[in-house]
Write an enzyme that holds these catalytic residues in place. Structure first.
Site: not given
Ligand code: AMP
Length: 337
Positions: A37, A39-41, A43-44, A147
């Site tokens: 996923g 967001g603004k700040y 990429e995960v 948050d």
């Molecule tokens: P975020 O941009 O922080 O909202 O993260 C994007 C998405 O990555 C989240 O909605 C989670 O589904 C997933 N995610 C973030 N951190 C973790 C984590 N430590 N373990 C598993 N999934 C994660």
């Protein structure tokens, strides 16, 4: 610890601007597997640690102010160095192709939109107590998350594990300091953020916990769902009433001006029982409603602290379970069908 824990812990604890980040040199150690996923700040990504073969999460930060990056890393480093239960583990910090990235513990998360509507009463009790456990530890050392929302709570139902993620907005608390009010996510924003009161504290997080708790026990995706900040406040007023809102403004000498007519109408306070339906009756016990009423207060000083909430009778059966007297709360049904 005291309300002013940062002073007690000293400058090296909270002075994130002078914190030196020890970026790992081993930039090839973590490989991206898939995108989770963004967001603004940031990429995960889900990643793999090629040294240990463990799964991990790689949060690649977008080019934001270095001060903000330092704050997030300092907060996580501080919390990971202490017994802070249920805070996501920060494993490493690397520069990947010039982008600062945080490598974190991976959680086998079940997405909250799928999970929350299926939680049983004991599961809501359990995961809420796990969230409070995290917040008590974090608030105790002078940090506000700012948050709290379902998307920032990772839950692994198989292991009954909860982790609080996304510390990008977290801040060190100091008394008598004005903080930014443009934090949090709208549906979980406390009244102080919506009326522009900047001297908030840890109780900011407790409002968001209240919103989450309400959504779980009443089986509503979001309990207060405003279309903008004014409408958010309106949704809150239509539930908590205008009388207490007015006395809250008076108590803190808040000058709240609005051109929105509907915000000037008088709304009576709704009893929590009004939200009970045939579908949520088994979740909204009188103890649950009592706890909710003590979290969702306009006046941040009246809200329960995390420690106080942990001690609420709503969690009695969990305490009994922990002390080995009963195992009635352990029959999780989720995931077994
Ligand atoms: P975020 O941009 O922080 O909202 O993260 C994007 C998405 O990555 C989240 O909605 C989670 O589904 C997933 N995610 C973030 N951190 C973790 C984590 N430590 N373990 C598993 N999934 C994660």
């Amino acid at each position: 610890m005291s309300h002013d824990a940062c002073s007690l812990l000293g400058k090296s604890w909270y002075d994130y601007e002078n914190f030196h980040i020890d970026w790992s040199q081993d930039t090839d150690r973590y490989e991206v597997v898939r995108r989770l996923g963004g967001g603004k700040y940031s990429e995960v990504f889900e990643g793999i640690d090629t040294v240990t073969s463990d799964r991990c999460v790689i949060k690649v930060l977008k080019p934001v102010a270095p001060k903000k990056i330092k704050r997030e890393i300092k907060v996580l480093r501080n919390l990971c160095g202490l017994p802070s239960p249920n805070v996501i583990g920060l494993l490493d910090v690397v520069q990947s192709r010039g982008n600062p990235s945080l490598v974190m513990e991976y959680v086998e998360n079940v997405e909250w939109k799928r999970l929350f509507p299926r939680l049983t009463a004991p599961e809501i009790q359990y995961y809420t107590s796990q969230l409070l456990l995290a917040l008590s530890a974090v608030h105790d050392v002078g940090i506000i998350h700012r948050d709290i929302k379902p998307a920032n709570i990772m839950i692994d139902v198989k292991q009954r594990k909860l982790r609080l993620i996304d510390w990008g907005l977290a801040e060190f608390y100091h008394p008598n300091v004005d903080y930014h009010i443009r934090v949090g996510s709208r549906y979980y924003k406390a009244p102080e953020l919506l009326v522009g009161y900047k001297r908030y504290d840890y109780s900011l997080d407790m409002w968001s916990v209240g919103c989450m708790f309400a959504s779980m026990i009443f089986r509503k995706e979001h309990f207060f769902r405003g279309s903008d900040n004014d409408d958010q406040l309106l949704k809150i007023m239509k539930t908590l009433g205008t009388e207490e809102f007015d006395s809250y403004l008076k108590t803190y000498n808040i000058h709240f001006e609005t051109e929105i007519d509907s915000l000037l109408i008088n709304y009576p306070k709704q009893p929590w029982t009004r939200f009970i339906t045939a579908e949520n009756r088994h979740l909204a016990s009188s103890d649950a409603l009592d706890l909710l009423g003590k979290l969702l207060r306009y006046d941040h000083h009246e809200r329960l602290t995390s420690k106080e909430a942990e001690a609420h009778p709503y969690f009695n059966s969990i305490r009994l379970e922990a002390s080995g007297k009963t195992d009635s709360a352990s029959d999780s049904g989720f995931g077994s069908t």
